[in-house]
Design a protein around this motif. Structure first.
Motif, mmCIF file in Angstrom:
data_model
loop_
_atom_site.group_PDB
_atom_site.id
_atom_site.type_symbol
_atom_site.label_atom_id
_atom_site.label_comp_id
_atom_site.label_asym_id
_atom_site.label_seq_id
_atom_site.Cartn_x
_atom_site.Cartn_y
_atom_site.Cartn_z
ATOM 1 N N ILE A 53 0.822 -1.206 0.000
ATOM 2 C CA ILE A 53 0.000 0.000 0.000
ATOM 3 C C ILE A 53 0.858 1.260 0.000
ATOM 4 N N TRP A 54 2.043 1.212 0.637
ATOM 5 C CA TRP A 54 2.872 2.422 0.650
ATOM 6 C C TRP A 54 3.395 2.770 -0.740
ATOM 7 N N ASN A 55 3.459 1.778 -1.619
ATOM 8 C CA ASN A 55 3.850 2.083 -3.000
ATOM 9 C C ASN A 55 2.768 2.914 -3.692
ATOM 10 N N ASN A 56 1.504 2.613 -3.380
ATOM 11 C CA ASN A 56 0.393 3.376 -3.963
ATOM 12 C C ASN A 56 0.435 4.827 -3.486
ATOM 13 N N TYR A 57 0.744 5.008 -2.195
ATOM 14 C CA TYR A 57 0.852 6.363 -1.663
ATOM 15 C C TYR A 57 2.050 7.096 -2.282
ATOM 16 N N SER A 58 3.150 6.393 -2.414
ATOM 17 C CA SER A 58 4.342 7.003 -3.000
ATOM 18 C C SER A 58 4.086 7.448 -4.438
ATOM 19 N N ALA A 59 3.334 6.635 -5.175
ATOM 20 C CA ALA A 59 3.039 6.954 -6.573
ATOM 21 C C ALA A 59 2.214 8.233 -6.703
ATOM 22 N N LYS A 60 1.527 8.601 -5.624
ATOM 23 C CA LYS A 60 0.711 9.824 -5.659
ATOM 24 C C LYS A 60 1.393 10.993 -4.941
ATOM 25 N N GLY A 61 2.698 10.863 -4.747
ATOM 26 C CA GLY A 61 3.466 11.993 -4.242
ATOM 27 C C GLY A 61 3.679 12.034 -2.743
ATOM 28 N N TYR A 62 3.281 11.003 -2.031
ATOM 29 C CA TYR A 62 3.490 10.963 -0.584
ATOM 30 C C TYR A 62 4.938 10.576 -0.266
ATOM 31 N N ARG A 63 5.539 11.231 0.710
ATOM 32 C CA ARG A 63 6.810 10.762 1.251
ATOM 33 C C ARG A 63 6.511 9.577 2.165
ATOM 34 N N THR A 64 7.349 8.546 2.123
ATOM 35 C CA THR A 64 7.048 7.317 2.858
ATOM 36 C C THR A 64 8.139 6.990 3.865
ATOM 37 N N PHE A 65 7.722 6.268 4.912
ATOM 38 C CA PHE A 65 8.581 5.945 6.050
ATOM 39 C C PHE A 65 8.297 4.515 6.471
ATOM 40 N N TYR A 66 9.365 3.746 6.709
ATOM 41 C CA TYR A 66 9.196 2.361 7.184
ATOM 42 C C TYR A 66 10.238 2.094 8.264
ATOM 43 N N GLY A 107 21.317 4.619 27.432
ATOM 44 C CA GLY A 107 20.251 5.088 28.311
ATOM 45 C C GLY A 107 18.899 5.240 27.645
ATOM 46 N N ARG A 108 18.742 4.734 26.393
ATOM 47 C CA ARG A 108 17.474 4.896 25.667
ATOM 48 C C ARG A 108 16.902 3.547 25.290
ATOM 49 N N THR A 109 15.576 3.408 25.391
ATOM 50 C CA THR A 109 14.949 2.172 24.936
ATOM 51 C C THR A 109 14.970 2.133 23.412
ATOM 52 N N GLU A 110 15.019 0.929 22.876
ATOM 53 C CA GLU A 110 15.014 0.767 21.424
ATOM 54 C C GLU A 110 13.725 1.342 20.824
ATOM 55 N N ILE A 111 12.603 1.116 21.511
ATOM 56 C CA ILE A 111 11.331 1.651 21.019
ATOM 57 C C ILE A 111 11.388 3.168 20.926
ATOM 58 N N ASP A 112 11.954 3.797 21.923
ATOM 59 C CA ASP A 112 12.036 5.257 21.946
ATOM 60 C C ASP A 112 12.870 5.780 20.780
ATOM 61 N N ILE A 113 13.929 5.063 20.436
ATOM 62 C CA ILE A 113 14.784 5.466 19.309
ATOM 63 C C ILE A 113 13.988 5.450 18.006
ATOM 64 N N VAL A 114 13.209 4.367 17.794
ATOM 65 C CA VAL A 114 12.416 4.251 16.567
ATOM 66 C C VAL A 114 11.303 5.298 16.546
ATOM 67 N N LEU A 115 10.619 5.470 17.675
ATOM 68 C CA LEU A 115 9.520 6.434 17.729
ATOM 69 C C LEU A 115 10.006 7.866 17.543
ATOM 70 N N ASN A 116 11.183 8.187 18.017
ATOM 71 C CA ASN A 116 11.733 9.527 17.803
ATOM 72 C C ASN A 116 12.065 9.766 16.336
ATOM 73 N N TYR A 117 12.502 8.711 15.661
ATOM 74 C CA TYR A 117 12.737 8.798 14.217
ATOM 75 C C TYR A 117 11.415 9.097 13.507
ATOM 76 N N LEU A 118 10.353 8.402 13.927
ATOM 77 C CA LEU A 118 9.029 8.644 13.357
ATOM 78 C C LEU A 118 8.547 10.060 13.681
ATOM 79 N N LYS A 119 8.800 10.509 14.891
ATOM 80 C CA LYS A 119 8.391 11.856 15.316
ATOM 81 C C LYS A 119 9.065 12.923 14.441
ATOM 82 N N ASP A 120 10.350 12.734 14.166
ATOM 83 C CA ASP A 120 11.078 13.681 13.312
ATOM 84 C C ASP A 120 10.516 13.692 11.895
ATOM 85 N N PHE A 121 10.157 12.503 11.407
ATOM 86 C CA PHE A 121 9.595 12.388 10.057
ATOM 87 C C PHE A 121 8.267 13.151 9.944
ATOM 88 N N THR A 122 7.368 12.921 10.920
ATOM 89 C CA THR A 122 6.062 13.578 10.857
ATOM 90 C C THR A 122 6.186 15.094 11.028
#
Length: 442
Positions: free
Chosen positions: A64-77, A127-142
């Motif tokens: 589905i993210w390919n469909n969004y990308s084809a319509k100009g959306y920036r994508t994150f995984y 000193g950081r949880t792995e989840i927090d590292i990934v979620l902060n990456y997502l936070k920066d993206f949004t």
């Protein structure tokens, strides 16, 4: 989620007005075959397959993210725990191109290789949880694309995969993440799906009836922007109704397609089918057959307890073990043949569809589609839990007995509901891991 992540659930549902899909039913056993319907719109067995399926690259599938990308959306995984990432574990992963414009796997793999940076049972990097590292990456993206079209897919595994108690720790992390995101207005034009692929598939909880339901009814919370629901009250109404209707990962795919192509005009006619957009009202009489949920996974069925000493039940138990051995037969050089040790539970499965048609029969006896004779006497479904030897594996399976042909067929998959650990260390085939008891044990 109510047991382990009360604060996050309460915040999303009571303060952010999230829709909690109480009838959200999984369609297969583990992660991959439940995520494929959500992201590709097909069942896993509809994907191009051959004996080397696990060597096939995921790039060949139209996610589905390919469909969004084809319509100009920036994508994150992004995922955590790269060793068991859903499209890489026993699979070839993405080789031609990453699944998103922003992709964390290279960093995740590099971190995994560096054993010196991990602590707290491999859940924290310094000193950081792995989840927090990934979620902060997502936070920066949004934040970066707050005012531009964007699509993200994030999946966390490590903290809760083998131990539900890890969800207690995740509660605080997700609560802070969502509070930061919603208060910052980063999500003011965004639809959020907060979900799990399935419940706990093994362990003492899974051996209970509540555990069985939790395994088949994973979490699915959906948040739409308040302005959108106010502008489209009919969609808001449909979403609230659908919270108590039968839904599946196929419907999430249809909803994502609908959102991508949304033009402000609601579809007038809803055709009952496997994939249905949640922006439209899901029919109240939708059945597991309509939704393409096999009887083994269906939570709409009525279950009647049977005597485990009953001759038919014992015969079904032996048949289950025989079918397991058929799957293992080409591996008997390293795996032990299994034998029935005991029957732990036995249930008669009465599908909602049958009960509905029986009820209708009393009112519409002229309609041949709902007569008793055509539907009730054609087959019987048994759901049996057996323990095998050697190894004391506990399996749950649903077998359909054809009253005309006098044959048994497996409907669904074998559920291994106790941990097998290293019992199957001798075999690499992923689908046989839960079945095999190696002749040489570690």
């Amino acid at each position: 989620m109510l047991r382990y992540m009360q604060k996050t659930w309460s915040y999303l549902v009571n303060e952010i007005n999230a829709i909690d899909l109480l009838g959200y039913n999984k369609v297969a056993d583990n992660t991959f075959p439940n995520i494929v319907p959500m992201t590709v719109g097909k069942s896993a067995n509809q994907l191009p397959r051959n004996k080397s399926v696990w060597l096939m690259q995921m790039d060949d599938y139209n996610f589905i993210w390919n469909n969004y990308s084809a319509k100009g959306y920036r994508t994150f995984y992004a995922e955590d725990h790269p060793n068991i990432a859903m499209f890489d574990f026993n699979k070839a992963g993405f080789k031609k191109r990453p699944p998103g414009d922003y992709f964390n796997r290279p960093l995740s793999v590099a971190m995994e290789k560096n054993k010196n940076i991990w602590n707290s049972y491999h859940n924290c990097v310094h000193g950081r949880t792995e989840i927090d590292i990934v979620l902060n990456y997502l936070k920066d993206f949004t934040k970066m694309f707050q005012n531009k079209p964007h699509f993200s897919f994030t999946f966390m595994t490590r903290l809760t995969h083998d131990n539900l108690d890890g969800a207690y720790k995740a509660d605080k992390i997700y609560l802070k993440f969502f509070k930061d995101m919603f208060k910052s207005d980063n999500l003011k034009n965004t639809v959020v799906f907060f979900f799990s692929d399935h419940g706990m598939r093994f362990g003492k909880i899974r051996e209970t009836f509540v555990g069985k339901l939790e395994e088949r009814l994973p979490l699915m919370l959906i948040v739409f922007p308040p302005w959108f629901l106010k502008k489209y009250p009919d969609i808001n109404k449909n979403l609230r109704i659908n919270a108590r209707r039968l839904t599946t990962p196929f419907d999430i795919f249809a909803t994502l397609e609908h959102i991508l192509d949304f033009n402000g005009i609601d579809k007038k006619e809803v055709i009952k089918k496997r994939s249905m957009s949640l922006l439209n009202e899901i029919p109240e009489d939708r059945t597991c057959v309509d939704a393409d949920i096999l009887p083994h996974w269906c939570t709409c069925s009525k279950l009647k307890t049977l005597d485990i000493q009953n001759k038919t039940v014992i015969n079904v138990g032996h048949t289950i073990v025989s079918l397991i051995n058929q799957d293992l037969k080409d591996s008997f050089d390293v795996c032990e043949p299994l034998y029935l040790k005991s029957i732990k539970h036995a249930l008669l499965v009465i599908p909602f569809e049958k009960r509905l048609r029986i009820k209708k029969t009393r009112q519409h006896v002229i309609d041949r589609k709902v007569t008793n004779g055509d539907h009730v006497k054609s087959y019987i479904d048994y759901q049996i839990t057996v323990q095998t030897k050697p190894g004391d594996a506990v399996f749950e399976a649903t077998l359909r007995f054809d009253l005309k042909g006098k044959t048994y067929d497996l409907v669904g998959d074998f559920s291994r509901i106790n941990k097998y650990g290293n019992q199957s260390h001798c075999i690499e085939e992923h689908h046989l891991k839960k079945l095999c008891y190696c002749k040489i044990q570690p």
